[in-house]
Design a protein around this motif. Structure first.
Motif, PDB file in Angstrom:
ATOM      1  N   LYS A   1      11.269  12.643  -8.491  1.00 18.37           N
ATOM      2  CA  LYS A   1      12.644  12.376  -9.407  1.00 18.37           C
ATOM      3  C   LYS A   1      12.390  13.223 -10.532  1.00 18.37           C
ATOM      4  O   LYS A   1      11.344  13.335 -11.147  1.00 18.37           O
ATOM      5  N   ILE A   2      13.572  14.051 -10.972  1.00 17.42           N
ATOM      6  CA  ILE A   2      13.344  14.729 -12.198  1.00 17.42           C
ATOM      7  C   ILE A   2      14.534  14.501 -12.998  1.00 17.42           C
ATOM      8  O   ILE A   2      15.602  14.109 -12.589  1.00 17.42           O
ATOM      9  N   LYS A   3      14.312  14.658 -14.384  1.00 18.21           N
ATOM     10  CA  LYS A   3      15.392  14.492 -15.405  1.00 18.21           C
ATOM     11  C   LYS A   3      16.444  15.344 -15.455  1.00 18.21           C
ATOM     12  O   LYS A   3      15.756  16.458 -16.017  1.00 18.21           O
ATOM     13  N   LYS A   4      17.488  15.294 -15.414  1.00 18.13           N
ATOM     14  CA  LYS A   4      18.386  16.404 -15.127  1.00 18.13           C
ATOM     15  C   LYS A   4      19.791  15.906 -15.934  1.00 18.13           C
ATOM     16  O   LYS A   4      20.549  14.837 -15.291  1.00 18.13           O
TER      17      LYS A   4
ATOM     18  N   ASP B   1       8.640   4.478 -10.056  1.00 20.52           N
ATOM     19  CA  ASP B   1       8.330   5.373  -8.993  1.00 20.52           C
ATOM     20  C   ASP B   1       8.951   6.800  -9.263  1.00 20.52           C
ATOM     21  O   ASP B   1       9.990   6.649  -9.162  1.00 20.52           O
ATOM     22  N   LEU B   2       8.136   7.953  -9.547  1.00 19.17           N
ATOM     23  CA  LEU B   2       8.649   9.169  -9.773  1.00 19.17           C
ATOM     24  C   LEU B   2       8.736  10.072  -8.248  1.00 19.17           C
ATOM     25  O   LEU B   2       9.534  10.915  -8.107  1.00 19.17           O
ATOM     26  N   LEU B   3       8.108   9.342  -7.485  1.00 18.69           N
ATOM     27  CA  LEU B   3       8.333   9.846  -5.955  1.00 18.69           C
ATOM     28  C   LEU B   3       8.983   8.841  -5.161  1.00 18.69           C
ATOM     29  O   LEU B   3       8.840   7.896  -5.096  1.00 18.69           O
ATOM     30  N   ILE B   4      10.154   9.550  -4.432  1.00 18.68           N
ATOM     31  CA  ILE B   4      10.856   8.798  -3.625  1.00 18.68           C
ATOM     32  C   ILE B   4      10.376   9.127  -2.183  1.00 18.68           C
ATOM     33  O   ILE B   4      10.280  10.289  -1.756  1.00 18.68           O
ATOM     34  N   ILE B   5       9.834   8.104  -1.592  1.00 18.39           N
ATOM     35  CA  ILE B   5       9.571   8.327   0.085  1.00 18.39           C
ATOM     36  C   ILE B   5      10.489   7.746   1.070  1.00 18.39           C
ATOM     37  O   ILE B   5      10.893   6.527   1.038  1.00 18.39           O
ATOM     38  N   THR B   6      11.027   8.759   1.874  1.00 19.78           N
ATOM     39  CA  THR B   6      11.930   7.974   2.671  1.00 19.78           C
ATOM     40  C   THR B   6      11.346   8.485   4.110  1.00 19.78           C
ATOM     41  O   THR B   6      10.890   9.621   4.609  1.00 19.78           O
ATOM     42  N   ASP B   7      11.464   7.340   4.928  1.00 17.75           N
ATOM     43  CA  ASP B   7      10.941   7.439   6.080  1.00 17.75           C
ATOM     44  C   ASP B   7      11.748   8.042   7.257  1.00 17.75           C
ATOM     45  O   ASP B   7      12.746   7.798   7.116  1.00 17.75           O
TER      46      ASP B   7
ATOM     47  N   ALA C   1      12.897  18.125  -1.185  1.00 14.59           N
ATOM     48  CA  ALA C   1      12.089  17.173  -0.447  1.00 14.59           C
ATOM     49  C   ALA C   1      10.839  18.079   0.153  1.00 14.59           C
ATOM     50  O   ALA C   1      10.980  19.272   0.367  1.00 14.59           O
ATOM     51  N   THR C   2       9.690  17.283   0.233  1.00 15.35           N
ATOM     52  CA  THR C   2       8.772  17.725   0.839  1.00 15.35           C
ATOM     53  C   THR C   2       8.247  16.792   2.003  1.00 15.35           C
ATOM     54  O   THR C   2       8.474  15.637   2.110  1.00 15.35           O
ATOM     55  N   LEU C   3       8.209  17.446   3.258  1.00 16.96           N
ATOM     56  CA  LEU C   3       7.984  16.907   4.541  1.00 16.96           C
ATOM     57  C   LEU C   3       6.398  16.519   4.786  1.00 16.96           C
ATOM     58  O   LEU C   3       5.694  17.228   4.601  1.00 16.96           O
ATOM     59  N   VAL C   4       6.239  15.112   4.703  1.00 17.45           N
ATOM     60  CA  VAL C   4       4.775  14.875   5.121  1.00 17.45           C
ATOM     61  C   VAL C   4       4.845  14.090   6.424  1.00 17.45           C
ATOM     62  O   VAL C   4       5.376  13.245   6.782  1.00 17.45           O
TER      63      VAL C   4
ATOM     64  N   ASP D   1      -1.620  11.439  -2.796  1.00 16.16           N
ATOM     65  CA  ASP D   1      -1.986  10.085  -3.742  1.00 16.16           C
ATOM     66  C   ASP D   1      -0.921   9.132  -3.949  1.00 16.16           C
ATOM     67  O   ASP D   1      -1.156   7.823  -3.880  1.00 16.16           O
ATOM     68  N   ALA D   2       0.353   9.611  -4.494  1.00 13.16           N
ATOM     69  CA  ALA D   2       1.309   8.814  -4.700  1.00 13.16           C
ATOM     70  C   ALA D   2       1.853   8.065  -3.479  1.00 13.16           C
ATOM     71  O   ALA D   2       2.255   6.679  -3.621  1.00 13.16           O
ATOM     72  N   ILE D   3       1.816   8.612  -2.425  1.00 11.10           N
ATOM     73  CA  ILE D   3       2.105   7.681  -0.849  1.00 11.10           C
ATOM     74  C   ILE D   3       1.147   6.725  -0.778  1.00 11.10           C
ATOM     75  O   ILE D   3       1.404   5.634  -0.399  1.00 11.10           O
ATOM     76  N   LYS D   4      -0.263   7.022  -1.025  1.00 10.01           N
ATOM     77  CA  LYS D   4      -1.162   6.207  -0.791  1.00 10.01           C
ATOM     78  C   LYS D   4      -1.149   4.822  -1.869  1.00 10.01           C
ATOM     79  O   LYS D   4      -0.923   3.744  -1.646  1.00 10.01           O
ATOM     80  N   LYS D   5      -0.618   5.296  -3.035  1.00  8.76           N
ATOM     81  CA  LYS D   5      -0.740   4.173  -4.183  1.00  8.76           C
ATOM     82  C   LYS D   5       0.722   3.386  -3.532  1.00  8.76           C
ATOM     83  O   LYS D   5       0.370   2.129  -3.889  1.00  8.76           O
TER      84      LYS D   5
END
Lengths: 305, 251
Positions: free
Chosen positions: B80-83, A297-303, B92-95, B145-149
């Motif tokens: 996640k990014i490679k560094k 998962d390249l996106l980490i979702i934190t609730d 962070a993005t707030l959804v 889309d990623a959240i849904k997936k």
């Protein structure tokens, strides 16, 4: 049999968690290590959120260090005054550590820092344990090699201000070095969920030049209070101490420590030490791999509730 | 492992003999028999049973959609990014507006039941769930889309287009899986009844999920009295330590 952990908010197989507590308990019984540095990564591998694993493991170490310290207490191998001074540093370190923990959690980097700290720590401990284990096999006849080499000259840290007398250790030294040691151990305890004996013991022997017979007892005695404080602070600041999880781990630990102590007498534990070193290095490499390979998962979702 | 099946809802559709003069004809009346779900320490998933009938109608040409939606929550999303050779979290993005549970069951593909406009408006179907975010980065669609997936993978969002069985043209029945880590709170159950691509009737009711026993008690204490909780955790550990000491002395 599955059980829902109320704070970790995951369901776990009781037998697996009990088994982990038992396995680490056996290792601590055999080798006299605390086991926190193995248990926290194991819990994370099993799917417990890292922040819960750290806080809960601190709670479990309270129990295991009490049982460990007791044996030394009976042999009166605890320097209570030194432990108190170390604890003083530990209090400051724990508070700073928890604040750091909260800060890192808020910027979303706590999991990374926990992993990185473990890679460094386990890498060092694993390598040292492995080398020491190999050395003890090579020099199994000559027991004299176990003696700690201590310098004759008075280290400069002795002459810092605020000197007091530690009768049990036969030292008259400044309280600043033990406070600094305690401070770092407090930080480690809050961020990694470890007792910190592996840092404290060598520091007490080589920096403070304490007699080896009181070092482990004093360290364990001190760990009881630091991890107790860290548990309360984690519970207060992060609400991440899972009593249910801690209870299962403690029960496993009770059984494991008994088996480990018995095994330790039968087997030549010192000569199996290199295997402990390998085990620690495997855990280290596993954490490192998870940091290096591309995550699923390249996106980490934190609730946020 | 013994599967615990919880009969969470029995929805009875009462046959209406008379329709109200001013309102549109109501065919669908739902009644929740036992809408309280208890989660104990041994809960590892259950199912929500929904069944009913429509008054005076055959279900031959009818379509039914059931939507179960949990409380909306916020989440921070970090890429996640490679560094420096390792994968670290980016900013962070707030959804907002992510339901903590979402399930749609129907007797056939929802896109054939009703037009897209209606599905979007009612947020029926995982692809039609609407999220909100303050930040308007070009990546939002990708993040949504990623959240849904991810939620689909964890069975938090589910769709089952063959999830409603129609029995003997009179009765419909559906069983909706509830995940092991379902959260406490109120869940909204909406039932839509269509005929020839026209909405005939709909009904909304609530179910309540409660954590019970030790699990709930511990969670509440940990969050409401964190200091006391921490002290108790330490006292328990001290006792456990003393028990180990006692055992060691015996053996």
């Amino acid at each position: 049999m599955y059980m829902y952990l109320p704070i970790a908010e995951v369901s776990v197989n009781i037998f697996i968690v009990f088994g982990m507590g038992g396995a680490v308990g056996i290792l601590s019984g055999m080798f006299g290590v605390g086991g926190g540095f193995l248990m926290t990564p194991l819990l994370i591998f099993y799917g417990i959120p890292p922040i819960v694993a750290v806080a809960t493991e601190a709670n479990q170490i309270v129990a295991s260090s009490i049982s460990g310290a007791y044996a030394h207490w009976r042999r009166s191998a605890v320097d209570v005054k030194m432990a108190t001074v170390l604890f003083l540093g530990g209090v400051i370190g724990s508070f700073v550590g928890i604040k750091l923990f909260v800060f890192l959690k808020n910027i979303g980097q706590i999991d990374l820092i926990i992993s990185l700290s473990y890679v460094v720590l386990l890498g060092i401990i694993g390598t040292l344990t492995f080398i020491e284990g190999i050395r003890s096999i090579i020099t199994q006849q000559s027991s004299s090699s176990k003696k700690v080499k201590r310098g004759k000259e008075r280290p400069w840290i002795y002459s810092l201000p605020l000197r007091i007398r530690f009768n049990k250790s036969g030292l008259y030294i400044s309280i600043i070095p033990p406070i600094v040691i305690g401070f770092f151990v407090g930080i480690l305890a809050s961020i990694m969920g470890v007792g910190g004996g592996f840092i404290m013991v060598p520091a007490m022997i080589y920096l403070l030049r304490m007699p080896t017979n009181v070092v482990i007892g004093t360290s364990l005695f001190q760990i009881i209070f630091v991890t107790s404080l860290v548990t309360v602070l984690h519970a207060y600041e992060n609400q991440t101490v899972d009593i249910m999880l801690a209870l299962i781990l403690m029960s496993g630990g009770v059984v494991g420590a008994q088996i480990g102590a018995a095994l330790g007498h039968k087997l030549k534990a010192e000569q199996l030490r290199f295997m402990l070193g390998i085990l620690i290095l495997i855990v280290c490499i596993k954490i490192l791999t998870e940091l290096v390979i591309e995550p699923q998962d390249l996106l980490i979702i934190t609730d946020i509730i | 492992m013994k599967k615990i099946t919880i009969y969470l809802i029995s929805i009875f559709i009462i046959i209406m003999q008379y329709s109200f003069s001013n309102a549109t004809e109501r065919n669908l009346i739902t009644q929740i028999d036992d809408p309280h779900i208890q989660i104990g320490s041994n809960f590892f998933g259950g199912e929500l049973l929904v069944f009913g009938a429509i008054s005076g109608r055959d279900l031959l040409n009818s379509d039914i959609i059931i939507k179960v939606e949990g409380k909306e929550k916020k989440a921070t999303i970090r890429e996640k990014i490679k560094k420096y050779g390792i994968w670290i979290n980016d900013k962070a993005t707030l959804v907002e507006g992510i339901p903590n549970f979402y399930a749609v069951h129907s007797n056939r593909n929802i896109n054939r039941i009703i037009d897209k406009e209606f599905l979007v408006q009612e947020e029926i179907g995982v692809q039609n769930i609407k999220f909100k975010s303050q930040i308007d980065s070009g990546q939002l669609e990708y993040i949504y889309d990623a959240i849904k997936k991810k939620n689909k993978e964890n069975s938090i969002f589910t769709e089952n287009f063959t999830g409603i069985r129609i029995i003997g043209n009179k009765l419909f029945r559906s069983s909706i899986q509830l995940p092991m880590d379902i959260k406490e709170g109120t869940y909204e159950v909406s039932i839509f009844f269509f005929e020839d691509q026209v909405l005939i009737d709909s009904d909304i009711s609530n179910i309540f999920v409660n954590k019970t026993l030790a699990g709930k008690y511990i969670y509440t204490q940990a969050n409401e009295k964190p200091l006391l909780y921490g002290i108790i955790a330490v006292i328990i550990a001290w006792f456990a330590g003393l028990i180990i000491v006692g055992l060691a002395r015996v053996t």
